[in-house]
Design a protein around this motif. Structure first.
Motif, PDB file in Angstrom:
ATOM      1  N   LEU A 182      -2.785   0.840 -17.957  1.00 16.41           N
ATOM      2  CA  LEU A 182      -2.755   1.969 -16.696  1.00 16.41           C
ATOM      3  C   LEU A 182      -1.637   1.454 -15.666  1.00 16.41           C
ATOM      4  CD1 LEU A 182      -6.541   2.613 -16.402  1.00 16.41           C
ATOM      5  CD2 LEU A 182      -4.825   4.181 -17.314  1.00 16.41           C
ATOM      6  N   PRO A 183      -0.986   2.350 -15.199  1.00 17.61           N
ATOM      7  CA  PRO A 183      -0.211   1.882 -14.088  1.00 17.61           C
ATOM      8  C   PRO A 183      -0.781   1.564 -12.897  1.00 17.61           C
ATOM      9  CG  PRO A 183      -0.206   4.358 -14.209  1.00 17.61           C
ATOM     10  CD  PRO A 183      -0.979   3.811 -15.276  1.00 17.61           C
ATOM     11  N   CYS A 184      -0.394   0.537 -11.975  1.00 15.60           N
ATOM     12  CA  CYS A 184      -0.863   0.185 -10.593  1.00 15.60           C
ATOM     13  C   CYS A 184       0.294   0.254  -9.628  1.00 15.60           C
ATOM     14  CB  CYS A 184      -1.511  -1.298 -10.985  1.00 15.60           C
ATOM     15  SG  CYS A 184      -2.078  -1.705  -9.339  1.00 15.60           S
ATOM     16  N   ASP A 185       0.317   1.057  -8.690  1.00 15.80           N
ATOM     17  CA  ASP A 185       1.144   1.005  -7.735  1.00 15.80           C
ATOM     18  C   ASP A 185       1.247  -0.265  -6.876  1.00 15.80           C
ATOM     19  OD1 ASP A 185       2.193   3.477  -8.731  1.00 15.80           O
ATOM     20  OD2 ASP A 185       1.268   4.794  -7.020  1.00 15.80           O
ATOM     21  N   VAL A 186       2.248  -0.918  -6.664  1.00 16.44           N
ATOM     22  CA  VAL A 186       2.078  -2.081  -6.055  1.00 16.44           C
ATOM     23  C   VAL A 186       3.203  -2.011  -4.616  1.00 16.44           C
ATOM     24  CG1 VAL A 186       2.743  -4.660  -5.894  1.00 16.44           C
ATOM     25  CG2 VAL A 186       1.789  -3.584  -8.043  1.00 16.44           C
ATOM     26  N   TYR A 187       2.459  -2.271  -3.322  1.00 13.58           N
ATOM     27  CA  TYR A 187       3.236  -2.049  -2.309  1.00 13.58           C
ATOM     28  C   TYR A 187       3.500  -3.468  -1.759  1.00 13.58           C
ATOM     29  CZ  TYR A 187       2.026   2.899  -2.671  1.00 13.58           C
ATOM     30  OH  TYR A 187       2.082   4.139  -3.382  1.00 13.58           O
ATOM     31  N   ASN A 188       4.636  -3.852  -1.500  1.00 13.40           N
ATOM     32  CA  ASN A 188       4.667  -5.015  -0.505  1.00 13.40           C
ATOM     33  C   ASN A 188       5.164  -4.840   1.066  1.00 13.40           C
ATOM     34  OD1 ASN A 188       5.590  -7.653   0.624  1.00 13.40           O
ATOM     35  ND2 ASN A 188       7.467  -7.939  -0.638  1.00 13.40           N
ATOM     36  N   LEU A 189       3.951  -4.832   1.868  1.00 13.17           N
ATOM     37  CA  LEU A 189       4.188  -4.254   3.122  1.00 13.17           C
ATOM     38  C   LEU A 189       4.719  -5.100   4.246  1.00 13.17           C
ATOM     39  CD1 LEU A 189       1.099  -2.096   3.173  1.00 13.17           C
ATOM     40  CD2 LEU A 189       3.196  -1.320   2.421  1.00 13.17           C
ATOM     41  N   GLY A 190       4.879  -6.437   3.779  1.00 12.71           N
ATOM     42  CA  GLY A 190       5.290  -7.242   4.749  1.00 12.71           C
ATOM     43  C   GLY A 190       4.217  -7.530   5.760  1.00 12.71           C
ATOM     44  N   LEU A 191       4.587  -7.886   6.935  1.00 14.02           N
ATOM     45  CA  LEU A 191       3.801  -8.306   8.016  1.00 14.02           C
ATOM     46  C   LEU A 191       3.185  -6.989   8.656  1.00 14.02           C
ATOM     47  CD1 LEU A 191       2.850 -10.920   9.638  1.00 14.02           C
ATOM     48  CD2 LEU A 191       4.634 -10.576  11.372  1.00 14.02           C
ATOM     49  N   VAL A 192       1.780  -6.802   8.667  1.00 17.79           N
ATOM     50  CA  VAL A 192       1.024  -5.711   9.063  1.00 17.79           C
ATOM     51  C   VAL A 192      -0.111  -6.238   9.868  1.00 17.79           C
ATOM     52  CG1 VAL A 192      -0.037  -3.563   8.442  1.00 17.79           C
ATOM     53  CG2 VAL A 192       2.101  -4.662   7.235  1.00 17.79           C
ATOM     54  N   PRO A 193      -0.095  -5.474  11.192  1.00 16.47           N
ATOM     55  CA  PRO A 193      -1.386  -5.836  11.978  1.00 16.47           C
ATOM     56  C   PRO A 193      -2.793  -5.620  11.032  1.00 16.47           C
ATOM     57  CG  PRO A 193       0.227  -4.894  13.614  1.00 16.47           C
ATOM     58  CD  PRO A 193       0.796  -4.871  12.070  1.00 16.47           C
ATOM     59  N   PHE A 194      -3.660  -6.432  11.141  1.00 20.83           N
ATOM     60  CA  PHE A 194      -4.865  -6.222  10.355  1.00 20.83           C
ATOM     61  C   PHE A 194      -5.319  -4.882  10.592  1.00 20.83           C
ATOM     62  CE2 PHE A 194      -9.373  -6.129   9.908  1.00 20.83           C
ATOM     63  CZ  PHE A 194      -9.753  -6.519   8.521  1.00 20.83           C
ATOM     64  N   ALA A 195      -5.365  -4.299  11.896  1.00 25.42           N
ATOM     65  CA  ALA A 195      -5.958  -2.901  12.234  1.00 25.42           C
ATOM     66  C   ALA A 195      -5.322  -1.929  11.463  1.00 25.42           C
ATOM     67  CB  ALA A 195      -6.117  -2.715  13.452  1.00 25.42           C
ATOM     68  N   ASP A 196      -3.993  -2.110  11.261  1.00 21.21           N
ATOM     69  CA  ASP A 196      -3.258  -0.877  10.746  1.00 21.21           C
ATOM     70  C   ASP A 196      -3.522  -1.004   9.006  1.00 21.21           C
ATOM     71  OD1 ASP A 196      -2.202  -0.286  13.241  1.00 21.21           O
ATOM     72  OD2 ASP A 196      -0.265  -1.122  12.632  1.00 21.21           O
ATOM     73  N   HIS A 205      -6.911 -14.851   8.959  1.00 16.62           N
ATOM     74  CA  HIS A 205      -5.568 -14.442   8.575  1.00 16.62           C
ATOM     75  C   HIS A 205      -4.518 -14.669   9.494  1.00 16.62           C
ATOM     76  CE1 HIS A 205      -7.854 -12.557   5.342  1.00 16.62           C
ATOM     77  NE2 HIS A 205      -8.374 -11.539   6.379  1.00 16.62           N
ATOM     78  N   CYS A 206      -3.144 -15.040   8.777  1.00 16.96           N
ATOM     79  CA  CYS A 206      -2.076 -15.216   9.607  1.00 16.96           C
ATOM     80  C   CYS A 206      -0.932 -15.416   8.655  1.00 16.96           C
ATOM     81  CB  CYS A 206      -2.278 -16.892  10.190  1.00 16.96           C
ATOM     82  SG  CYS A 206      -2.206 -18.144   9.146  1.00 16.96           S
ATOM     83  N   PRO A 207       0.281 -15.378   9.160  1.00 15.50           N
ATOM     84  CA  PRO A 207       1.723 -15.475   8.375  1.00 15.50           C
ATOM     85  C   PRO A 207       1.589 -16.839   7.577  1.00 15.50           C
ATOM     86  CG  PRO A 207       2.141 -14.757  10.652  1.00 15.50           C
ATOM     87  CD  PRO A 207       0.658 -15.273  10.718  1.00 15.50           C
ATOM     88  N   GLY A 208       2.169 -16.488   6.460  1.00 16.96           N
ATOM     89  CA  GLY A 208       1.996 -17.478   5.521  1.00 16.96           C
ATOM     90  C   GLY A 208       1.048 -17.466   4.447  1.00 16.96           C
ATOM     91  N   GLN A 209       0.065 -16.343   4.836  1.00 19.06           N
ATOM     92  CA  GLN A 209      -0.959 -16.330   3.860  1.00 19.06           C
ATOM     93  C   GLN A 209      -0.649 -14.823   3.489  1.00 19.06           C
ATOM     94  OE1 GLN A 209      -4.986 -14.704   5.258  1.00 19.06           O
ATOM     95  NE2 GLN A 209      -5.937 -16.661   4.910  1.00 19.06           N
ATOM     96  N   LEU A 210      -0.850 -15.013   1.890  1.00 22.46           N
ATOM     97  CA  LEU A 210      -0.491 -13.739   1.157  1.00 22.46           C
ATOM     98  C   LEU A 210      -2.026 -13.008   0.981  1.00 22.46           C
ATOM     99  CD1 LEU A 210       1.342 -11.542   0.021  1.00 22.46           C
ATOM    100  CD2 LEU A 210       0.887 -12.913  -2.291  1.00 22.46           C
TER     101      LEU A 210
END
Length: 227
Positions: A10-24, A88-93
């Motif tokens: 099955l397909p799975c759409d993958v999005y690399n969104l970069g740095l995004v505020p948690f609330a968003d 959560h913080c930058p450098g954590q995927l």
């Protein structure tokens, strides 16, 4: 041979969104989950980093905060996921799978173990022998916890997910008892692989996720509507 045995993944759409505020990212997840109630949706995997933030599980206690909430160095959110407080913080995927488990296996225990398997497989690609700890959720190298997992599943649609410490500043964890575990340290991949970056790890996570869940990753170049 049964023809169904050779069905394409099955397909799975993958999005690399970069740095995004948690609330968003949280709002986006809820929007994507709601879509499943209106029309057929593909499986999705959102991959992000967050600016510094703390999150609590639905029933988690404030006892694992070492400071009053208003004195924490970063904002605090209570979410609908399971588990205790984390950072959560930058450098954590961070990975947020929005999956319909009816297409896979409608079993929460199985799903948690699959997410752990994704991270164990990922770390193996970098030469680390990662594993589980009895009675605990997450992925460990020795007694260092490199990845945390906390999920919410409603009508077998998943949200929230996993957080892999690639190369973060671990200092923010000092204000909490991460996941309520006081006798084990939080670690990162960079402690074992100096110079490692999120950019290097992200495609490995995608491949591991696809392998474990038997999905065909479809890389999307635009963010989902709503972010």
């Amino acid at each position: 041979m049964d023809q169904n045995h050779w069905k394409s993944p099955l397909p799975c759409d993958v999005y690399n969104l970069g740095l995004v505020p948690f609330a968003d990212a949280w709002t986006l997840q809820k929007s994507l989950v709601q879509r499943h109630g209106h029309s057929p949706q593909p499986d999705r995997l959102l991959l992000v980093e967050h600016p510094g933030v703390y999150t609590l599980g639905l029933g988690s206690t404030l006892d694992y905060l070492k400071l009053p909430a208003e004195d924490l160095p970063y904002p605090l959110f209570r979410t609908e996921r399971g588990g205790e407080v984390t950072h959560h913080c930058p450098g954590q995927l961070v990975g947020y799978p929005i999956l319909n488990l009816k297409r896979h296996r409608p079993d929460l225990h199985w799903y948690l173990r699959q997410l752990e398997a994704v991270l164990i497989l990922t770390l193996a690609e970098f030469g680390l022998r990662a594993g589980r700890q009895s009675g605990l959720t997450g992925v460990w190298v020795g007694d260092r916890k490199l990845a945390a997992i906390g999920i919410k599943v409603s009508r077998w649609i998943t949200m929230h997910g996993f957080a892999l410490n690639v190369c973060p500043d671990l200092g923010g964890f000092g204000a909490i008892v991460p996941c309520g575990i006081s006798d084990k340290a939080v670690g990162s991949l960079a402690q074992f692989c100096p110079g490692i970056t999120v950019e290097a790890v992200l495609p490995v996570v995608v491949n591991s996720f696809a392998q474990v869940f038997e999905l065909n990753p479809v890389i999307q170049n635009a963010a989902p509507l709503g972010l």
